[in-house]
Motif scaffolding. Structure first.
Motif, short mmCIF file in Angstrom:
data_model
loop_
_atom_site.label_atom_id
_atom_site.label_comp_id
_atom_site.label_asym_id
_atom_site.label_seq_id
_atom_site.Cartn_x
_atom_site.Cartn_y
_atom_site.Cartn_z
N GLU A 45 0.81 -1.22 0.00
CA GLU A 45 0.00 0.00 0.00
C GLU A 45 0.85 1.27 0.00
N SER A 46 1.97 1.27 0.72
CA SER A 46 2.80 2.47 0.76
C SER A 46 3.49 2.70 -0.60
N ASP A 53 1.13 9.17 -6.07
CA ASP A 53 1.53 10.56 -5.87
C ASP A 53 2.45 11.02 -6.99
N ARG A 54 3.41 10.18 -7.36
CA ARG A 54 4.38 10.54 -8.39
C ARG A 54 3.73 10.70 -9.77
N PHE A 55 2.80 9.82 -10.10
CA PHE A 55 2.19 9.82 -11.43
C PHE A 55 0.73 10.31 -11.40
N TRP A 109 -6.21 8.21 -6.51
CA TRP A 109 -6.01 7.71 -5.15
C TRP A 109 -7.22 8.04 -4.29
N PHE A 110 -7.69 9.28 -4.36
CA PHE A 110 -8.85 9.70 -3.58
C PHE A 110 -10.07 8.86 -3.95
N VAL A 111 -10.30 8.69 -5.24
CA VAL A 111 -11.48 7.95 -5.71
C VAL A 111 -11.41 6.49 -5.28
N GLU A 112 -10.25 5.87 -5.42
CA GLU A 112 -10.12 4.46 -5.05
C GLU A 112 -10.29 4.24 -3.56
#
Length: 142
Positions: A45-46, A53-55, A109-112
């Motif tokens: 997960e990390s 974050d990077r992409f 990320w937020f949506v998932e």
């Protein structure tokens, strides 16, 4: 709300992936690299958060994809975007009829990681607002 990884790598250059992972996929085909990265992201997960974050710009969700994945209506998406509940990563612009049209691209990320309870609460609040507006409109009509 996990989404399929099919389109995850679509807009990321393979060279950028190799640079990000510091050459650990040297000598492997692009297909092998994608499979191994997918396994890594699924198991760590990390690492997945750092990758997202990077992409973030490359893997941002188009409004249509967001609606399909989350089974939302267009008015729901528009309302929650306007209310600031859905973070927009960037705007993509397409030209139509001689005019530039901005299209919001959403944070994958937020949506998932959006809890179903949160969405249900948003829908409940929306229904409450509609009911209140109808009552107010009926009273004003009298």
């Amino acid at each position: 709300m996990e989404m399929s990884g099919e389109d995850l790598f679509r807009n990321i250059k393979h060279e950028d992936l190799k640079l990000y992972f510091r050459g650990i996929f040297k000598g492997k085909s692009n297909k092998q690299m994608i499979v191994e990265i997918s396994h890594l992201l699924a198991s760590d997960e990390s690492a997945k958060k750092a990758f997202y974050d990077r992409f973030a710009n490359e893997i941002a969700l188009h409004p249509t994809n967001l609606e399909q994945v989350l089974q939302w209506t267009k008015p729901e998406r528009l309302r929650w975007t306007e209310e600031g509940k859905l973070p927009v990563i960037r705007y993509s612009v397409f030209r139509r009829g001689g005019k530039d049209n901005p299209v919001p691209m959403f944070d994958r990320w937020f949506v998932e990681n959006l809890p179903e309870e949160t969405v249900e609460q948003w829908k409940f609040e929306c229904e409450q607002q509609k009911t209140d507006n109808r009552k107010r409109g009926a009273q004003e009509a009298l």
